[in-house]
Motif scaffolding. Sequence first.
Motif, PDB file in Angstrom:
ATOM      1  N   THR A   1       1.125   3.789  -3.088  1.00 11.39           N
ATOM      2  CA  THR A   1       0.740   5.179  -2.840  1.00 11.39           C
ATOM      3  C   THR A   1       1.806   6.120  -3.377  1.00 11.39           C
TER       4      THR A   1
ATOM      5  N   TYR B   1     -11.404   4.572   0.419  1.00 12.40           N
ATOM      6  CA  TYR B   1     -10.734   3.370   0.898  1.00 12.40           C
ATOM      7  C   TYR B   1     -10.843   3.284   2.420  1.00 12.40           C
TER       8      TYR B   1
ATOM      9  N   LEU C   1      -3.389  -0.067  -6.375  1.00 16.01           N
ATOM     10  CA  LEU C   1      -3.515   0.484  -5.021  1.00 16.01           C
ATOM     11  C   LEU C   1      -4.869   0.136  -4.418  1.00 16.01           C
TER      12      LEU C   1
ATOM     13  N   VAL D   1       0.835  -1.198   0.000  1.00 17.89           N
ATOM     14  CA  VAL D   1       0.000   0.000   0.000  1.00 17.89           C
ATOM     15  C   VAL D   1       0.870   1.248   0.000  1.00 17.89           C
TER      16      VAL D   1
ATOM     17  N   ARG E   1      -5.713  -5.360   2.616  1.00 16.46           N
ATOM     18  CA  ARG E   1      -4.865  -5.026   3.762  1.00 16.46           C
ATOM     19  C   ARG E   1      -5.490  -5.519   5.069  1.00 16.46           C
TER      20      ARG E   1
ATOM     21  N   VAL F   1      -5.309  -2.017  -0.957  1.00 14.91           N
ATOM     22  CA  VAL F   1      -6.018  -1.502   0.220  1.00 14.91           C
ATOM     23  C   VAL F   1      -7.110  -2.477   0.634  1.00 14.91           C
TER      24      VAL F   1
END
Length: 366
Positions: A52, A304, A174, A48, A181, A178
């Motif tokens: 980012t 997110y 991304l 992540v 995660r 996310v």
Amino acid sequence: MKRGLLALMVLATPVAAQTPGEAAQQAAERLQSARTALEAAGGASDQVAALTQTVRAYEDGLIALRDGLRRVAVRQDTLALELDARQAEVSQLLGVLASIGNAPTPLLLLHPSGPLGTARSGMLVADVTPALQREVEALRAQTTELATLQALQEGAAQTLADGLQGAQEARAALSAAVSDRTDLPQRYTEDAVQTALLLASTDTLADFATALAGTVDVASPDLTPQGDLPLPVQGTVLRAFNTADAAGIVRPGVVIAARPQALVTTPVAATLLFRGPLLDYGNVVILEPAQDILFVIGGLADVYGEAGQVLPAGAPLGLLGGTEPAVDAILTPDASGSAAAATQTLYLEVRDGQGSVNPDMWFALD
């Protein structure tokens, strides 16, 4: 992973004073470095964070390339106008050079008035020749630069297309990272029913934020405002605190103009209290960075994270809406200006206790 970090370090290097061609070329190299970082992000321990940075790298590279191409177009027009204005001078210069080149060498060394005239004419030629040489070199430099700028513009379409495609791939990667995660601390678990009741029973953002903060009891750290936090999105302040909009509506926050699909991130470590649609603000994210302090961020297209998560500084919160302009539109000088490209807006409000405060207490708005 080292290769990806090296690429991101290159992207962070300040750009010194450059010619338009050098700026455009370096921007293209930055986009290539972003592609390298994207390929390396898959093997990063924190995907992540790596993705980012990669998305931001693509944003920076595309902004730099657009700016470089604008400068190239301006410089190209300037050179073309200069060469057109000097057309008569160039023709005269070419005629002089041609006449000198065609004359037999013995005649150039003789003068009708005799040896003294020959000496004087030699001195004049000695004075004139360096000036002619400088003119020739200046013209050669201008025509060479013009050809280089034209070649840059011809290759810009593919560079831009690759950059826009890479940015979309990075955003998609991304979003997936996310969603997968699982390593973030969870301060509390959201009560979806209670949140829905709050949404149904409140008519203003202020009421909702206050009621939401009252239902969540988390231990937040102490944080002193310094006015130095980065904005959640790369952009410029379009409307200041407590300033009326075109419809005469005054909102206790600031409006930030940014580019389509721009990434929105957490300015500082904070607990995510809420994310979702709210009233007429679009998708809203409410963060609690410190006890009794709320950052309300509205206007996102994609959001997110989950309520209750503790997000580190710089964590992705979502994306703005809109569509990136087509390559042809970017390459058109009239449509590629920075102001014209910042077509999306983000709302930022800071609440301290029961009321709103000027965000410049916390954020570097300039």
